[in-house]
Design a protein around this motif. Sequence first.
Motif, short mmCIF file in Angstrom:
data_model
loop_
_atom_site.label_atom_id
_atom_site.label_comp_id
_atom_site.label_asym_id
_atom_site.label_seq_id
_atom_site.Cartn_x
_atom_site.Cartn_y
_atom_site.Cartn_z
N VAL A 37 1.89 -1.93 2.47
CA VAL A 37 1.37 -0.58 2.71
C VAL A 37 1.27 -0.31 4.20
O VAL A 37 1.59 0.78 4.69
CB VAL A 37 0.01 -0.38 2.01
N HIS A 38 0.82 -1.31 4.95
CA HIS A 38 0.74 -1.19 6.40
C HIS A 38 2.11 -0.89 6.98
O HIS A 38 2.26 -0.06 7.89
CB HIS A 38 0.16 -2.46 7.00
N LYS A 39 3.13 -1.56 6.45
CA LYS A 39 4.50 -1.35 6.93
C LYS A 39 4.95 0.08 6.66
O LYS A 39 5.60 0.71 7.49
CB LYS A 39 5.44 -2.34 6.22
N LEU A 40 4.59 0.62 5.51
CA LEU A 40 5.02 1.96 5.13
C LEU A 40 4.26 3.05 5.88
O LEU A 40 4.84 4.08 6.23
CB LEU A 40 4.83 2.17 3.62
N LEU A 41 2.96 2.84 6.12
CA LEU A 41 2.13 3.91 6.64
C LEU A 41 1.73 3.75 8.10
O LEU A 41 1.21 4.69 8.70
CB LEU A 41 0.86 4.06 5.78
N GLY A 42 1.92 2.57 8.68
CA GLY A 42 1.58 2.41 10.10
C GLY A 42 0.16 1.96 10.34
O GLY A 42 -0.56 1.56 9.43
N GLU B 39 2.57 17.38 1.10
CA GLU B 39 2.41 17.66 2.52
C GLU B 39 1.70 16.50 3.22
O GLU B 39 2.05 16.12 4.34
CB GLU B 39 1.60 18.96 2.70
N ALA B 40 0.71 15.91 2.56
CA ALA B 40 0.02 14.75 3.13
C ALA B 40 0.99 13.59 3.30
O ALA B 40 0.97 12.88 4.31
CB ALA B 40 -1.16 14.35 2.25
N TRP B 41 1.87 13.39 2.31
CA TRP B 41 2.85 12.31 2.40
C TRP B 41 3.79 12.54 3.59
O TRP B 41 4.05 11.63 4.37
CB TRP B 41 3.64 12.21 1.10
N ARG B 42 4.30 13.76 3.71
CA ARG B 42 5.22 14.04 4.83
C ARG B 42 4.53 13.85 6.17
O ARG B 42 5.16 13.49 7.16
CB ARG B 42 5.77 15.46 4.71
N SER B 43 3.23 14.07 6.21
CA SER B 43 2.51 13.95 7.48
C SER B 43 2.30 12.51 7.90
O SER B 43 1.99 12.24 9.07
CB SER B 43 1.15 14.67 7.40
N ARG C 137 -3.33 0.79 -4.17
CA ARG C 137 -2.61 -0.04 -3.20
C ARG C 137 -1.54 -0.88 -3.91
O ARG C 137 -0.42 -1.01 -3.42
CB ARG C 137 -3.58 -0.96 -2.47
N SER C 138 -1.89 -1.40 -5.09
CA SER C 138 -0.92 -2.19 -5.85
C SER C 138 0.26 -1.33 -6.30
O SER C 138 1.41 -1.77 -6.26
CB SER C 138 -1.59 -2.80 -7.09
N LEU C 139 -0.03 -0.10 -6.74
CA LEU C 139 1.03 0.81 -7.15
C LEU C 139 1.93 1.15 -5.97
O LEU C 139 3.16 1.18 -6.07
CB LEU C 139 0.41 2.09 -7.72
N PHE D 118 -3.13 2.92 8.30
CA PHE D 118 -2.78 2.99 6.88
C PHE D 118 -3.97 3.09 5.96
O PHE D 118 -3.90 3.73 4.91
CB PHE D 118 -1.89 1.80 6.49
N LYS D 119 -5.09 2.46 6.28
CA LYS D 119 -6.23 2.49 5.35
C LYS D 119 -6.76 3.90 5.17
O LYS D 119 -7.01 4.34 4.04
CB LYS D 119 -7.32 1.54 5.84
N GLY D 120 -6.93 4.63 6.27
CA GLY D 120 -7.39 6.01 6.17
C GLY D 120 -6.37 6.91 5.49
O GLY D 120 -6.71 7.75 4.65
N GLN D 121 -5.09 6.69 5.82
CA GLN D 121 -4.03 7.48 5.19
C GLN D 121 -3.93 7.18 3.71
O GLN D 121 -3.74 8.09 2.89
CB GLN D 121 -2.70 7.17 5.89
N LEU D 122 -4.06 5.91 3.36
CA LEU D 122 -3.96 5.51 1.96
C LEU D 122 -5.08 6.13 1.14
O LEU D 122 -4.86 6.58 0.02
CB LEU D 122 -3.98 3.99 1.85
N GLU D 123 -6.27 6.17 1.70
CA GLU D 123 -7.41 6.75 0.98
C GLU D 123 -7.22 8.25 0.79
O GLU D 123 -7.55 8.80 -0.27
CB GLU D 123 -8.72 6.46 1.72
N LEU D 124 -6.67 8.93 1.80
CA LEU D 124 -6.38 10.36 1.67
C LEU D 124 -5.37 10.60 0.55
O LEU D 124 -5.56 11.48 -0.30
CB LEU D 124 -5.85 10.92 2.99
N LEU D 125 -4.30 9.81 0.55
CA LEU D 125 -3.28 9.96 -0.47
C LEU D 125 -3.84 9.66 -1.86
O LEU D 125 -3.53 10.35 -2.83
CB LEU D 125 -2.10 9.03 -0.18
N ARG D 126 -4.69 8.63 -1.96
CA ARG D 126 -5.29 8.28 -3.25
C ARG D 126 -6.16 9.42 -3.76
O ARG D 126 -6.13 9.75 -4.96
CB ARG D 126 -6.12 7.00 -3.13
#
Length: 416
Positions: free
Chosen positions: A205-210, A153-157, A243-245, A213-221
């Motif tokens: 990652v910025h391209k993928l998440l907008g 759900e977090a990914w879809r958001s 981030r590398s993955l 991205f840093k806040g979103q990436l940390e939530l996903l992690r």
Amino acid sequence: MAASMCDVFSFCVGVAGGARGSVEVRFVSSAKGKGLFATQLIRKGETIFIERPLVASQFLWNALYRYRACDHCLRALEKAEENAQRLTGKPGQVLPHPELCSVRKDLHQNCPHCQVTYCSAECRLAAAEQYHRILCPGPSQDDPRHPLNRLQEAWRSVHYPPETASIMLMARMVATVKQAKDKDHWVRLFSQFCSKTANEEEEIVHKLLGDKFKGQLELLRSLFTEALYEETLSQWFTPDGFRSLFALVGTNGQGIGTSSLSQWVHACDALELKPQDREQLDTFIDQLYKDIEAATGEFLNCEGSGLFVLQSCCNHSCVPNAETSFPENNFLLHVTALEDIKPGEEICISYLDCCQRERSRHSRHKILRENYLFICSCPKCLAEADDPNVTSEEEEEEDEEGEPEDAELGDEMTDV
């Protein structure tokens, strides 16, 4: 490096078909990394190789919108007529020659614990043996509090259609290692994919998440760690490692498209018919696609992505000598020669679709730089090196109308 490269190639030959032994992986340069080269003459139209992905996963939004695909091989599960009815929004839509549909519903099986659907017993068992025992949510399939459901759900958001990646591809990578008896073998295989510098990873990652991205990436992690932590892969769960993955999947993920309707159309094309009957069938199919475009737009296929070891070694060219497709209506990738390829010649595919390849050098470079972080130096780009670094008036008008330049990326890569 040579030994690990051989490990990867040997693994690929074990699962691939086509012109066996006709290709080899070589180191090209520090800029391009690996490349795939012909070791013997490959004729135009010849299947160079067929490859099974290490892991593959359907896109989450695609699945949510009822594009029904096998949870393992992504084979389309709807009958061609059902597919046409859903895409046109016409429950009464009838297709001629229904016997040409290749979908075998009598072979479909569900996971007995979470009820996800597979096209066959073989796929159900293959998924269970490789990763599904770890990822199976059991009776919590629809429980929004389950860690995997929270992650999805977090990914879809944060990643809306058109989709270019899936968090579940990463999840299957981790689950594969968790289930494996020889964990180092799989870690070694995954480590062979193209890697980037820290700055390049951040850009991907910025391209993928907008923008956030840093806040979103940390939530996903955080959610990814809660659902899937594995000590053997502890580096993947750190901020830098995650981030590398993420960048690995964003850079190397190959789009996969399947469609029972497309399979039916190809079968119709192969029919030997009287001229009048052929014209009537072609007219019907043309109108069917017009109805689908009006109701659904461009989202025709069950779509996902996978990690293919051999295909990932194919570099880009704006004048490719090979192309990828999925003619078996599943995740088996076919690479086919577009022209004769001589021994020692590099096998190149295109990361751009036909229309993008016809745009100016400046526009092509802009798309490739933004999405793949490199500057193309293929023969076409070198021949146009003196062209002005501006887009044509027509391209500028397209950009002004708000059409994203990467909207069609990967379409040719998911032909079925």
